[in-house]
Design an enzyme around this catalytic site. Sequence first.
Site, PDB file in Angstrom:
ATOM      1  N   ASN A  58      10.669  17.672   4.230  1.00  0.00           N
ATOM      2  CA  ASN A  58       9.210  17.524   4.178  1.00  0.00           C
ATOM      3  C   ASN A  58       8.818  16.047   4.171  1.00  0.00           C
ATOM      4  O   ASN A  58       7.856  15.651   4.829  1.00  0.00           O
ATOM      5  CB  ASN A  58       8.617  18.243   2.962  1.00  0.00           C
ATOM      6  CG  ASN A  58       8.220  19.662   3.273  1.00  0.00           C
ATOM      7  OD1 ASN A  58       7.590  19.933   4.288  1.00  0.00           O
ATOM      8  ND2 ASN A  58       8.582  20.577   2.397  1.00  0.00           N
ATOM      9  N   LEU A  99      11.032  19.142  -8.084  1.00  0.00           N
ATOM     10  CA  LEU A  99      11.185  20.303  -8.953  1.00  0.00           C
ATOM     11  C   LEU A  99      10.875  20.057 -10.425  1.00  0.00           C
ATOM     12  O   LEU A  99      10.825  20.994 -11.207  1.00  0.00           O
ATOM     13  CB  LEU A  99      12.598  20.871  -8.811  1.00  0.00           C
ATOM     14  CG  LEU A  99      12.973  21.330  -7.402  1.00  0.00           C
ATOM     15  CD1 LEU A  99      14.402  21.835  -7.369  1.00  0.00           C
ATOM     16  CD2 LEU A  99      12.001  22.397  -6.901  1.00  0.00           C
ATOM     17  N   LYS A 100      10.665  18.823 -10.809  1.00  0.00           N
ATOM     18  CA  LYS A 100      10.386  18.528 -12.220  1.00  0.00           C
ATOM     19  C   LYS A 100       8.907  18.754 -12.536  1.00  0.00           C
ATOM     20  O   LYS A 100       8.039  18.535 -11.693  1.00  0.00           O
ATOM     21  CB  LYS A 100      10.711  17.065 -12.534  1.00  0.00           C
ATOM     22  CG  LYS A 100      12.172  16.733 -12.437  1.00  0.00           C
ATOM     23  CD  LYS A 100      12.806  16.810 -13.790  1.00  0.00           C
ATOM     24  CE  LYS A 100      14.210  16.270 -13.730  1.00  0.00           C
ATOM     25  NZ  LYS A 100      15.135  17.042 -14.482  1.00  0.00           N
ATOM     26  N   HIS A 120       3.992  24.792  -2.289  1.00  0.00           N
ATOM     27  CA  HIS A 120       4.804  25.869  -2.862  1.00  0.00           C
ATOM     28  C   HIS A 120       5.075  26.903  -1.779  1.00  0.00           C
ATOM     29  O   HIS A 120       4.164  27.244  -1.009  1.00  0.00           O
ATOM     30  CB  HIS A 120       4.075  26.511  -4.049  1.00  0.00           C
ATOM     31  CG  HIS A 120       4.899  27.544  -4.732  1.00  0.00           C
ATOM     32  ND1 HIS A 120       5.927  27.219  -5.590  1.00  0.00           N
ATOM     33  CD2 HIS A 120       4.889  28.894  -4.657  1.00  0.00           C
ATOM     34  CE1 HIS A 120       6.497  28.331  -6.027  1.00  0.00           C
ATOM     35  NE2 HIS A 120       5.885  29.362  -5.470  1.00  0.00           N
TER      36      HIS A 120
END
Length: 172
Positions: A8, A72-73, A89
């Site tokens: 991405n 991801l955090k 998402h």
Amino acid sequence: MASGQGTNAQNIINYFKEKDLSVELIITDKFCGALNVAKENGIDHTTLVSWSSLIPIVKSYNPDLVVLAGFLKMVPKEFLDEFKVINIHPSLLPKFGGKGMWGLNVHKSVIESSDKESGITIHWVNSEYDKGVIINQYKCDVDVDETVESLQNKIKELEMKYFPMTISSILS
């Protein structure tokens, strides 16, 4: 900000090469492919050590927007108080969101639920996983014989097409 291979991030970089906007910094939470994307494109990069040490680094770039591209955090309130942050998402939120719902976990859950469609959600980040205000959603059909891998490919196509366009729209 990324935690994975950086596909991405590379797509966003490519999209903005011909525009007046650019990616100035790539932040990762670990050693991963996104660091290589930064190096290959001559973009500054850093790895998250602590949020308190990251805030002044990001401030020095004076960003118009912080983009989570597979990061991801959980982003803490102190960071969100300083910057506008969006996330992508791989499902149609509010379905299949929350802690642990990323990558193949999401696609497997969609197929097991027998949902007829899936897609991507681009949303503002708040202090809860995948609960921020939705900016845009883009859909695809989930076929009767869909596999986790085939759905993942459909979702990746949506991400590649619509994520950079949505970022551009927000910044316009």
